[in-house]
Design a protein around this motif. Sequence first.
Motif, mmCIF file in Angstrom:
data_model
loop_
_atom_site.group_PDB
_atom_site.id
_atom_site.type_symbol
_atom_site.label_atom_id
_atom_site.label_comp_id
_atom_site.label_asym_id
_atom_site.label_seq_id
_atom_site.Cartn_x
_atom_site.Cartn_y
_atom_site.Cartn_z
ATOM 1 N N GLU A 45 -9.101 -0.151 7.101
ATOM 2 C CA GLU A 45 -9.242 1.131 6.648
ATOM 3 C C GLU A 45 -8.261 1.608 5.639
ATOM 4 N N SER A 46 -7.099 1.050 5.441
ATOM 5 C CA SER A 46 -6.082 1.416 4.406
ATOM 6 C C SER A 46 -6.742 0.935 2.998
ATOM 7 N N ASN A 47 -7.341 -0.344 3.213
ATOM 8 C CA ASN A 47 -8.196 -0.976 1.871
ATOM 9 C C ASN A 47 -8.955 0.066 1.361
ATOM 10 N N PHE B 6 -0.210 3.859 4.867
ATOM 11 C CA PHE B 6 -1.267 2.797 4.268
ATOM 12 C C PHE B 6 -0.770 2.113 3.076
ATOM 13 N N VAL C 206 -2.300 -5.270 5.692
ATOM 14 C CA VAL C 206 -3.229 -4.413 5.198
ATOM 15 C C VAL C 206 -4.397 -4.288 6.044
ATOM 16 N N LEU D 233 -3.236 6.586 8.721
ATOM 17 C CA LEU D 233 -3.270 6.026 7.313
ATOM 18 C C LEU D 233 -1.907 6.822 6.588
ATOM 19 N N LYS E 294 -9.213 3.696 2.152
ATOM 20 C CA LYS E 294 -8.365 4.532 1.462
ATOM 21 C C LYS E 294 -7.972 4.372 0.197
#
Length: 237
Positions: A130-132, A120, A127, A117, A134
């Motif tokens: 996981e990045s969304n 991210f 995207v 991340l 976070k």
Amino acid sequence: MLASADKVVPALEDAFSDGHVKHVVLAIDSPGGAPAEAERIAQAITILKKRHPKPVTAIIGNMGASAAYMAAMHADRIVAGKYSLVGSIGAIIAPWRLDQAIAQFHVSQRVYASGKLKAFLNPFTPVSEESNAKAQQLVSHVGAMFVQELVAQRGPRLKQHVDYGTGEIWSGEEAKALGLVDEIGSLESLVRNTPSVETFNFGPRESSLARFASSMGRAAADTIVGMSSWRWGTGLR
């Protein structure tokens, strides 16, 4: 930026330390900015009030929103015009998504990061879920801290059973009914209702570039100077 802590805090120090100043007024007209800047300004107000006990009033002009309101709520009293825009309590991250745009030109970016991340918020890479997750966790956490700070500063004055963390904006009159501001008024009404006072502007002041930009219209000025236009450190003598 006119309202950066590096400029505002020295102005506050001058206003508080001036023996002739009896009342410190924070004249605010801003849609917000970086929360860390507001945090520094709020901490300075708290420290300086202990060192030089003086009443502090925040007066909101056209707008006192987001980080601008975060700083304002550390004043003893908040005054806003009935047409002022107040609130936007919460946090936001709005990165650009440019990966699809550059893909049109068969261009991509290689990213080597030490953690999954670490990048991210990189706008040039797709995207992931996981990045969304976070990003949403981060803004939810910061937004919740904002609401907690609001309750700590103005709890007894707030209307009960209201969700203050929706991020919405209220008019000055609505904000007063909700307890976000204490009264409807302006700097002029404050001075008029405080007999035998003289006002002095401790700054920070607009640069010559900002004044030139103002002559071209506010829209042009906002482009040249920046989004925030807080005016801090007025003193009532």
